[in-house]
Design a protein around this motif. Structure first.
Motif, mmCIF file in Angstrom:
data_model
loop_
_atom_site.group_PDB
_atom_site.id
_atom_site.type_symbol
_atom_site.label_atom_id
_atom_site.label_comp_id
_atom_site.label_asym_id
_atom_site.label_seq_id
_atom_site.Cartn_x
_atom_site.Cartn_y
_atom_site.Cartn_z
ATOM 1 N N ILE A 1 0.672 1.160 -5.357
ATOM 2 C CA ILE A 1 -0.218 1.432 -4.237
ATOM 3 C C ILE A 1 0.116 0.473 -3.106
ATOM 4 O O ILE A 1 0.348 -0.708 -3.321
ATOM 5 N N ASP A 2 0.185 1.031 -1.920
ATOM 6 C CA ASP A 2 0.460 0.304 -0.678
ATOM 7 C C ASP A 2 -0.890 0.110 0.017
ATOM 8 O O ASP A 2 -1.454 1.057 0.557
ATOM 9 N N VAL A 3 -1.408 -1.117 -0.037
ATOM 10 C CA VAL A 3 -2.726 -1.430 0.510
ATOM 11 C C VAL A 3 -2.573 -1.844 1.974
ATOM 12 O O VAL A 3 -1.918 -2.833 2.280
ATOM 13 N N GLY A 4 -3.179 -1.069 2.861
ATOM 14 C CA GLY A 4 -2.989 -1.289 4.295
ATOM 15 C C GLY A 4 -1.698 -0.639 4.738
ATOM 16 O O GLY A 4 -0.848 -1.224 5.389
ATOM 17 N N THR A 5 -1.559 0.611 4.390
ATOM 18 C CA THR A 5 -0.337 1.387 4.557
ATOM 19 C C THR A 5 0.199 1.384 5.985
ATOM 20 O O THR A 5 1.405 1.402 6.194
ATOM 21 N N GLY A 6 -0.697 1.377 6.956
ATOM 22 C CA GLY A 6 -0.241 1.459 8.344
ATOM 23 C C GLY A 6 0.522 2.746 8.566
ATOM 24 O O GLY A 6 0.099 3.817 8.145
ATOM 25 N N THR A 7 1.695 2.642 9.183
ATOM 26 C CA THR A 7 2.503 3.824 9.482
ATOM 27 C C THR A 7 3.464 4.193 8.358
ATOM 28 O O THR A 7 4.260 5.115 8.505
ATOM 29 N N GLY A 8 3.397 3.475 7.238
ATOM 30 C CA GLY A 8 4.218 3.831 6.080
ATOM 31 C C GLY A 8 5.512 3.061 5.937
ATOM 32 O O GLY A 8 6.335 3.384 5.079
ATOM 33 N N LEU A 9 5.703 2.018 6.727
ATOM 34 C CA LEU A 9 6.953 1.259 6.646
ATOM 35 C C LEU A 9 7.104 0.528 5.317
ATOM 36 O O LEU A 9 8.210 0.379 4.811
ATOM 37 N N SER A 10 5.997 0.104 4.727
ATOM 38 C CA SER A 10 6.095 -0.533 3.407
ATOM 39 C C SER A 10 6.521 0.474 2.350
ATOM 40 O O SER A 10 7.271 0.148 1.435
ATOM 41 N N GLY A 11 6.044 1.707 2.474
ATOM 42 C CA GLY A 11 6.464 2.749 1.539
ATOM 43 C C GLY A 11 7.964 2.965 1.566
ATOM 44 O O GLY A 11 8.606 3.137 0.529
ATOM 45 N N ILE A 12 8.541 2.927 2.760
ATOM 46 C CA ILE A 12 9.995 3.045 2.893
ATOM 47 C C ILE A 12 10.683 1.886 2.187
ATOM 48 O O ILE A 12 11.637 2.073 1.423
ATOM 49 N N ALA A 13 10.192 0.658 2.421
ATOM 50 C CA ALA A 13 10.790 -0.526 1.791
ATOM 51 C C ALA A 13 10.677 -0.468 0.270
ATOM 52 O O ALA A 13 11.606 -0.844 -0.446
ATOM 53 N N ILE A 14 9.549 0.038 -0.221
ATOM 54 C CA ILE A 14 9.349 0.169 -1.669
ATOM 55 C C ILE A 14 10.372 1.150 -2.251
ATOM 56 O O ILE A 14 10.991 0.887 -3.287
ATOM 57 N N ARG A 15 10.576 2.273 -1.597
ATOM 58 C CA ARG A 15 11.587 3.242 -2.057
ATOM 59 C C ARG A 15 12.998 2.644 -1.985
ATOM 60 O O ARG A 15 13.826 2.892 -2.859
ATOM 61 N N ILE B 1 3.789 6.636 -5.251
ATOM 62 C CA ILE B 1 3.298 5.581 -4.370
ATOM 63 C C ILE B 1 2.066 6.146 -3.680
ATOM 64 O O ILE B 1 2.143 7.166 -3.002
ATOM 65 N N ASP B 2 0.938 5.469 -3.876
ATOM 66 C CA ASP B 2 -0.301 5.870 -3.226
ATOM 67 C C ASP B 2 -0.540 4.994 -2.008
ATOM 68 O O ASP B 2 0.019 3.900 -1.900
ATOM 69 N N ALA B 3 -1.371 5.470 -1.102
ATOM 70 C CA ALA B 3 -1.631 4.771 0.158
ATOM 71 C C ALA B 3 -3.123 4.503 0.322
ATOM 72 O O ALA B 3 -3.939 5.383 0.072
ATOM 73 N N LEU B 4 -3.448 3.285 0.752
ATOM 74 C CA LEU B 4 -4.809 2.934 1.146
ATOM 75 C C LEU B 4 -4.755 2.503 2.605
ATOM 76 O O LEU B 4 -4.156 1.478 2.936
ATOM 77 N N GLU B 5 -5.316 3.328 3.490
ATOM 78 C CA GLU B 5 -5.272 3.054 4.932
ATOM 79 C C GLU B 5 -6.517 3.648 5.591
ATOM 80 O O GLU B 5 -6.682 4.862 5.622
ATOM 81 N N PRO B 6 -7.377 2.790 6.162
ATOM 82 C CA PRO B 6 -8.607 3.307 6.777
ATOM 83 C C PRO B 6 -8.426 3.922 8.163
ATOM 84 O O PRO B 6 -9.251 4.720 8.586
ATOM 85 N N SER B 7 -7.349 3.599 8.857
ATOM 86 C CA SER B 7 -7.141 4.132 10.206
ATOM 87 C C SER B 7 -6.560 5.539 10.136
ATOM 88 O O SER B 7 -5.448 5.742 9.640
ATOM 89 N N LYS B 8 -7.310 6.505 10.640
ATOM 90 C CA LYS B 8 -6.863 7.896 10.587
ATOM 91 C C LYS B 8 -5.541 8.106 11.320
ATOM 92 O O LYS B 8 -4.652 8.803 10.828
ATOM 93 N N SER B 9 -5.359 7.489 12.485
ATOM 94 C CA SER B 9 -4.121 7.685 13.248
ATOM 95 C C SER B 9 -2.923 7.072 12.523
ATOM 96 O O SER B 9 -1.836 7.666 12.493
ATOM 97 N N MET B 10 -3.110 5.907 11.924
ATOM 98 C CA MET B 10 -2.022 5.295 11.143
ATOM 99 C C MET B 10 -1.721 6.146 9.911
ATOM 100 O O MET B 10 -0.564 6.368 9.565
ATOM 101 N N PHE B 11 -2.778 6.586 9.286
ATOM 102 C CA PHE B 11 -2.698 7.416 8.092
ATOM 103 C C PHE B 11 -1.855 8.666 8.365
ATOM 104 O O PHE B 11 -0.996 9.045 7.572
#
Length: 180
Positions: free
Chosen positions: A34-48, A56-66
């Protein structure tokens, strides 16, 4: 700003890989993350990029970032909760082999009291990798939170390293917690 955001997620994965190399304790690359504070998904790319092939799950409260993160087609599940002191998110506890949080903990956004909630998401024996501004890591508030989780046998600080000039010129700390 994009270059700063891109480098921090990669350094979080460098922190993980350095921990794995020095400890011999490696996270299975097909495990749940799980990527906590996903933002625009750059951590997800780094994880891959370091070989994770599982969900990989995402936790992101900002709808626009999400919405920007969703465009990357990396994430399996999305949680839109805020990390709030003394409040559990809708994320299942004891569910993840790896929890990653980049640039989330600070004196301006997510406070140190939310550290236990992030650790709650990890399976027993799993790892939590956090990259954050060094000054906030060294603050009494965050230091006390880390001491408390170790004293209460929630997690152990297993690895720590420092990086210069990561967050808008501020030094960063990357660290790994092992959930007990």
């Amino acid at each position: 700003m994009a270059q700063i955001e891109w480098r921090a997620p990669q350094l979080s994965m460098k922190t993980l890989e350095n921990y794995e190399r020095t400890s011999g304790n490696c996270v299975g690359r097909n495990g749940r993350v799980i990527d906590v504070g996903t933002g625009t998904g750059l951590s997800g790319i780094a994880i891959r990029q370091v070989g994770f092939t599982g969900d990989i799950d995402a936790l992101e409260p900002s709808k626009s970032m999400f919405e920007k993160a969703k465009e990357k087609n990396i994430y399996s599940r999305y949680y839109s909760d805020f990390l709030i002191e003394n409040k559990e998110t809708t994320v299942t506890g004891d569910a993840y082999d790896l929890v990653v949080s980049v640039g989330v903990f600070s004196n301006r956004s997510v406070r140190s009291q939310c550290l236990c909630e992030v650790i709650r998401m990890a399976k027993p024996g799993a790892l939590v990798v956090i990259l954050m501004v060094k000054n906030w890591y060294k603050s009494a508030d965050f230091s006390d939170a880390l001491k408390k989780i170790e004293k209460d046998k929630v997690a152990n600080l297993a690895h720590l390293e420092e990086f210069e000039g990561i967050f808008e010129g501020h030094d960063a700390v990357g660290f790994v917690l092992e959930k007990l």
